[in-house]
Motif scaffolding. Structure first.
Motif, short mmCIF file in Angstrom:
data_model
loop_
_atom_site.label_atom_id
_atom_site.label_comp_id
_atom_site.label_asym_id
_atom_site.label_seq_id
_atom_site.Cartn_x
_atom_site.Cartn_y
_atom_site.Cartn_z
N LEU A 1 0.55 0.85 -7.43
CA LEU A 1 0.83 0.61 -6.01
C LEU A 1 -0.31 1.18 -5.16
O LEU A 1 -0.74 2.32 -5.38
N PRO A 2 -0.80 0.41 -4.19
CA PRO A 2 -1.95 0.88 -3.37
C PRO A 2 -1.51 1.96 -2.37
O PRO A 2 -0.45 1.88 -1.76
N TRP B 1 8.47 8.30 0.77
CA TRP B 1 7.13 8.44 0.19
C TRP B 1 6.35 7.14 0.30
O TRP B 1 5.16 7.15 0.62
N LEU B 2 7.03 6.03 0.01
CA LEU B 2 6.34 4.74 0.08
C LEU B 2 5.87 4.44 1.51
O LEU B 2 4.75 3.95 1.71
N GLN C 1 5.22 6.63 3.87
CA GLN C 1 4.31 7.64 4.38
C GLN C 1 2.94 7.60 3.69
O GLN C 1 1.91 7.78 4.35
N TYR C 2 2.93 7.35 2.40
CA TYR C 2 1.69 7.50 1.65
C TYR C 2 1.17 6.22 1.02
O TYR C 2 0.07 6.22 0.46
N PHE C 3 1.92 5.15 1.09
CA PHE C 3 1.48 3.90 0.46
C PHE C 3 1.27 2.83 1.53
O PHE C 3 1.77 2.94 2.66
N ASP C 4 0.56 1.80 1.14
CA ASP C 4 0.20 0.72 2.05
C ASP C 4 1.41 -0.19 2.26
O ASP C 4 1.76 -0.99 1.38
N THR C 5 2.04 -0.07 3.41
CA THR C 5 3.24 -0.86 3.70
C THR C 5 2.90 -2.31 4.07
O THR C 5 3.81 -3.11 4.27
N ASN C 6 1.62 -2.62 4.17
CA ASN C 6 1.23 -4.02 4.41
C ASN C 6 1.07 -4.78 3.10
O ASN C 6 0.94 -6.01 3.13
N ASN D 1 8.03 -5.39 -1.25
CA ASN D 1 9.07 -5.87 -2.18
C ASN D 1 9.86 -4.70 -2.77
O ASN D 1 11.09 -4.76 -2.89
N VAL D 2 9.17 -3.64 -3.13
CA VAL D 2 9.85 -2.47 -3.70
C VAL D 2 10.78 -1.83 -2.66
O VAL D 2 11.93 -1.48 -2.97
N ILE D 3 10.31 -1.69 -1.43
CA ILE D 3 11.14 -1.07 -0.39
C ILE D 3 12.38 -1.92 -0.11
O ILE D 3 13.50 -1.38 -0.01
N GLU D 4 12.21 -3.24 -0.01
CA GLU D 4 13.36 -4.10 0.27
C GLU D 4 14.36 -4.10 -0.90
O GLU D 4 15.58 -4.06 -0.69
#
Length: 313
Positions: A144-145, A244-245, A247-252, A258-261
């Motif tokens: 994950l980026p 964490w996703l 705050q620290y990962f590229d939400t774009n 897909n992981v968050i949803e």
């Protein structure tokens, strides 16, 4: 003539003897026929009684089998929380009642169908599918980026703080630098958190590896909660992973989105849904058995009274 008369008389006697023998044989044959008819009637009555007993025995056995299946369904539901096995046992019991074709069992089948509909309405969670998805996320966590802006800002802030400290240290004498350096070393070794503080990732510049490992550990914890059907710990792990996703990962990135949803959908699933009470089917069947038993006892009493009146007459 005398001789002829004697011969005729003897012939008449012989005819009478033969007639008597024939009559005796006919009477014996009639008696034998009557005995055979009586035996045939007795055998017919015995076969009829045996057939009736066999019908009653088959129905009793089928009802006992239905009761056993319903008890198995209750045990699977209450002890193992296995809705699928309980529903299969109840469907087998309903099929057995259907094959009997007894109109008196219609209320039992109605209650049984009602309980089966309650079981079908239970929203079962796909435990195996959720566990497999989380296991795949554990393997994909390192791919994950990360959010490059957050890392750049933190690096810049840390570099500025270090430059300010270095400037102050260069301007001071050496003997004044020693306490400050010791204090900085102590602060780097000790981390103080308030009670109830939310756990955060210890993200340092260049240490993305530790962030990925923490994410994998939390995903493993969520997977373990799924396998143990622990909805509370699963939701807590999902909330932490989502923070964490974001705050620290590229939400774009599409993979991160897909992981968050998917985790949001998983968070709304109840791993241990409320199970219905299916004991009404067994109670209805046992009430039917008690009613049939009372009717048979009353019928036996009536027959006894009729026989007593016949004997008095």
């Amino acid at each position: 003539l005398q001789q002829t008369r004697t011969d005729l008389f003897e012939m008449g006697n012989n005819v009478q003897v033969q007639t008597g023998v024939t009559t005796g044989n006919l009477a014996a044959m009639e008696d034998a026929i009557k005995q055979l008819q009586q035996k045939q009637s007795e055998q017919s009555d015995a076969l009829t009684s045996l057939y009736r007993d066999r019908q009653v025995s088959n129905e009793d056995w089928a009802i006992a089998e239905v009761e056993y299946l319903l008890i198995i369904a209750m045990q699977r539901l209450l002890l193992e929380e296995d809705v699928i096995s309980a529903l299969a046992a109840m469907e087998a019991a309903d099929l057995r009642l259907k094959n009997l074709g007894d109109p008196g069992l219609v209320p039992v089948r109605q209650q049984l169908v009602s309980d089966m509909n309650l079981l079908r309405a239970v929203n079962l969670a796909d435990i195996a599918g959720m566990a497999i998805y989380l296991a795949e996320l554990v393997d994909l966590a390192t791919d994950l980026p990360l959010n490059s802006e957050v890392i750049t800002i933190e690096n810049a802030a840390l570099t500025a703080n270090e430059n300010q400290v270095d400037d102050r240290l260069d301007a001071e004498p050496f003997w004044k630098k020693i306490p400050r350096l010791l204090w900085q070393e102590i602060k780097s070794l000790v981390v103080i958190k308030q009670a109830g503080e939310v756990k955060q990732v210890l993200l340092l510049p260049g240490e993305e590896y530790f962030l990925s490992q923490n994410l994998r550990l939390e995903l493993e914890s969520a997977r373990l909660s799924v396998l143990r059907a622990d909805s509370g710990n699963l939701r807590a792990s999902i909330v932490l992973i989502q923070s964490w996703l974001r705050q620290y990962f590229d939400t774009n990135n599409s993979a991160v989105i897909n992981v968050i949803e998917t985790l949001e959908q998983m968070q709304a699933i109840e791993l241990k849904p409320d199970l219905p009470d299916i004991s009404s089917s067994v109670e209805t069947l046992r009430a039917y058995l008690r009613e049939v038993s009372n009717e048979s006892v009353s019928a036996d009493k009536i027959l006894e009274e009729i026989q007593d009146r016949k004997s008095v007459v």
